[in-house]
Scaffold this active site. Structure first.
Site, short mmCIF file in Angstrom:
data_model
loop_
_atom_site.label_atom_id
_atom_site.label_comp_id
_atom_site.label_asym_id
_atom_site.label_seq_id
_atom_site.Cartn_x
_atom_site.Cartn_y
_atom_site.Cartn_z
N HIS A 59 0.81 -1.08 -0.04
CA HIS A 59 -0.16 0.00 0.09
C HIS A 59 0.99 1.22 -0.01
O HIS A 59 1.33 1.90 1.10
CB HIS A 59 -0.94 0.11 1.36
CG HIS A 59 -2.07 -0.83 1.19
ND1 HIS A 59 -3.31 -1.10 0.70
CD2 HIS A 59 -1.99 -2.27 1.23
CE1 HIS A 59 -3.93 -2.12 0.71
NE2 HIS A 59 -3.05 -2.97 1.17
N GLN A 152 -11.09 0.94 -0.68
CA GLN A 152 -11.06 0.60 0.65
C GLN A 152 -12.22 0.67 1.53
O GLN A 152 -12.49 -0.10 2.25
CB GLN A 152 -10.05 1.69 1.11
CG GLN A 152 -9.58 1.79 2.73
CD GLN A 152 -8.83 0.70 2.92
OE1 GLN A 152 -7.50 0.74 3.04
NE2 GLN A 152 -9.39 -0.37 3.81
N HIS A 210 -8.37 -7.97 -1.99
CA HIS A 210 -8.33 -8.30 -0.49
C HIS A 210 -9.55 -9.07 0.01
O HIS A 210 -10.64 -8.84 -0.33
CB HIS A 210 -8.31 -6.80 0.39
CG HIS A 210 -7.15 -6.06 0.34
ND1 HIS A 210 -6.60 -5.53 -0.81
CD2 HIS A 210 -6.17 -5.71 1.70
CE1 HIS A 210 -5.43 -5.08 -0.35
NE2 HIS A 210 -5.41 -5.05 0.93
N GLU A 213 -9.99 -10.93 5.13
CA GLU A 213 -8.93 -10.61 6.13
C GLU A 213 -9.59 -10.26 7.27
O GLU A 213 -9.66 -9.17 7.79
CB GLU A 213 -8.12 -9.18 5.49
CG GLU A 213 -6.96 -8.99 6.50
CD GLU A 213 -6.27 -7.70 6.13
OE1 GLU A 213 -6.67 -6.87 5.23
OE2 GLU A 213 -5.08 -7.58 6.60
FE FE2 Z 1 -3.38 -5.14 2.07
#
Ligand code: FE2
Length: 430
Positions: A59, A152, A210, A213
């Protein structure tokens, strides 16, 4: 006349006493006893010459922002996301460029030759995208930077996420990202995976999501990712990143899931430094490690790599752009302690992530790009054990970074005066 000649190198596959000759940015010969002239010569003295380290998950828009505007007190993923949300509106494009370039300097000095970075697209000004597209251009001579459009705040949870994700792809971001476990419901998570895979299919792009997680064993978005990959014919172009919930899943369910993932030819990226820090935060004891099932996924035929993910940012306070640190932690957390497994951990930060990124001309082979790292270690296991000094980093046949060897001066009666840490390894058997 060659541009560069490296004499007496060991290679990751176990060959020793090898010379490597480069011209025009390409490896032209690899064999013992090359006697031709070269403009620059390096005596490897039997040490390991590896292809560059590759970080497939990072990132870069958040890196080196530690403490701005404050520190993460709980140490959780969710406080990290909240903290990043506080930083986003107050940082400028120039701030992001300045931090990212400093990180790229560090990365080049430790022998990282390519980075896949996620870039947050949940910002109507797309400051991170604007900044990292410029950084990609600036660092191109010494670092291959691939960018993933990362919503995000959730593709569906954030009202403008899809519009901004599409804009960022139009601007030149390479890959479609996602974060299904952050959507409001499991159903929305699955819907986001479907939508994002459809966008990638329509545009002919890769996917790197992603996924799961969390420590929730019922977070099963990777199942949808595998299904959509197969449904849309995206096999081999899709990566599942983190996948930490797999650590906590029921074994019977995993026995079905891994077969579906292998059928979809998913690539897998575990991020050991960050996930050993973030996962298990709601546990008392025993505390779960939270790393995905690395050896099981590998043994099912999938391409598995390790990524760094974060360095000095809202999620992780440490790190130094060093893929040997990453391999060292992944090895421990995954209990990958046999000699074959330790050698594999070196591949998990070199050849495996190179495959994920689709890097052309990667490797220490004739015809490959002359990108290499000379390490103060005899072999890959020693490189991980010592987090070995990068004596020289070569890019396009030119030395772009050098570090003095780790040789320690001692002043002890009756003891050696100079200590090379590599001399203290017993000969391993079998
Ligand atoms: Fe990540």
């Amino acid at each position: 006349m060659f541009d560069l000649l490296i004499k007496n190198a060991a290679l990751p596959d176990g060959r020793n006493g090898i010379d490597i000759a480069c011209a025009g940015g390409i490896i032209k010969a690899i064999e013992p006893g090359i006697s031709a002239e070269a403009k620059t010569s390096i005596d490897a003295a039997g040490q390991l010459v590896s292809p560059p380290f590759i970080d497939p998950h990072f990132h870069m828009d958040a890196t080196l922002s530690l403490g701005t505007p404050r520190l993460n007190v709980s140490g959780t993923l969710l406080e990290g996301i909240a903290l990043w949300g506080e930083l986003k509106p107050v940082q400028s494009v120039d701030d992001i460029i300045e931090r990212a370039l400093r990180y790229c300097d560090l990365a080049a000095s430790t022998g990282i030759g390519a980075i896949r970075s996620h870039v947050d697209v949940c910002d109507d000004e797309l400051k991170g995208v604007t900044a990292l597209l410029e950084v990609r251009r600036l660092v191109a001579p010494y670092l291959d930077l691939q960018l993933v459009a990362f919503p995000q705040d959730g593709l569906l949870r954030s009202k403008t996420a899809e519009k901004n994700l599409l804009r960022s792809l139009d601007m030149g971001v390479d890959i479609v990202g996602g974060i299904p476990h952050f959507e409001r419901t499991m159903a929305d998570g699955a819907a986001s995976v479907r939508r994002l895979c459809e966008i990638a299919e329509k545009r002919g792009l890769m996917v790197d999501m992603h996924c799961d997680e969390s420590d929730d064993p019922l977070s099963r978005h990777v199942e949808t990712l595998a299904f959509e990959t197969t449904r849309l014919g995206l096999e081999g172009r899709v990566t599942g990143s983190h996948l930490t919930s797999m650590h906590s899943m029921d074994n019977y369910y995993v026995s079905k899931l891994i077969a579906l993932m292998a059928e979809a030819r998913l690539h897998v990226i575990a991020n050991p430094l960050i996930n050993i820090m973030l996962q298990g935060r709601h546990d008392t004891y025993p505390k779960r490690r939270g790393q995905t099932r690395v050896p099981e996924l590998r043994d099912a035929g999938m391409n598995v790599a390790f990524g760094a993910d974060c360095v000095m940012d809202p999620w992780y306070s440490l790190g130094r752009a060093d893929m040997l640190d990453v391999a060292h932690m992944g090895l421990h957390v995954g209990q990958l302690s046999s000699r074959a497994d330790m050698e594999w951990c070196f591949e998990a930060v070199t050849t495996n992530p190179a495959k994920i990124m689709g890097l052309e001309g990667y490797g220490v082979e004739v015809g490959c790009k002359a990108h290499m790292v000379l390490l103060q270690a005899k072999d890959p296991i020693e490189a991980i054990r010592l987090r070995a000094t990068r004596l020289a980093v070569v890019r396009n046949g030119e030395i772009i970074a050098q570090t003095a060897p780790d040789l320690r001066e001692l002043n002890l009666p009756g003891r050696p005066q100079r200590l090379d840490p590599a001399d203290y390894a017993p000969k391993a058997k079998g």
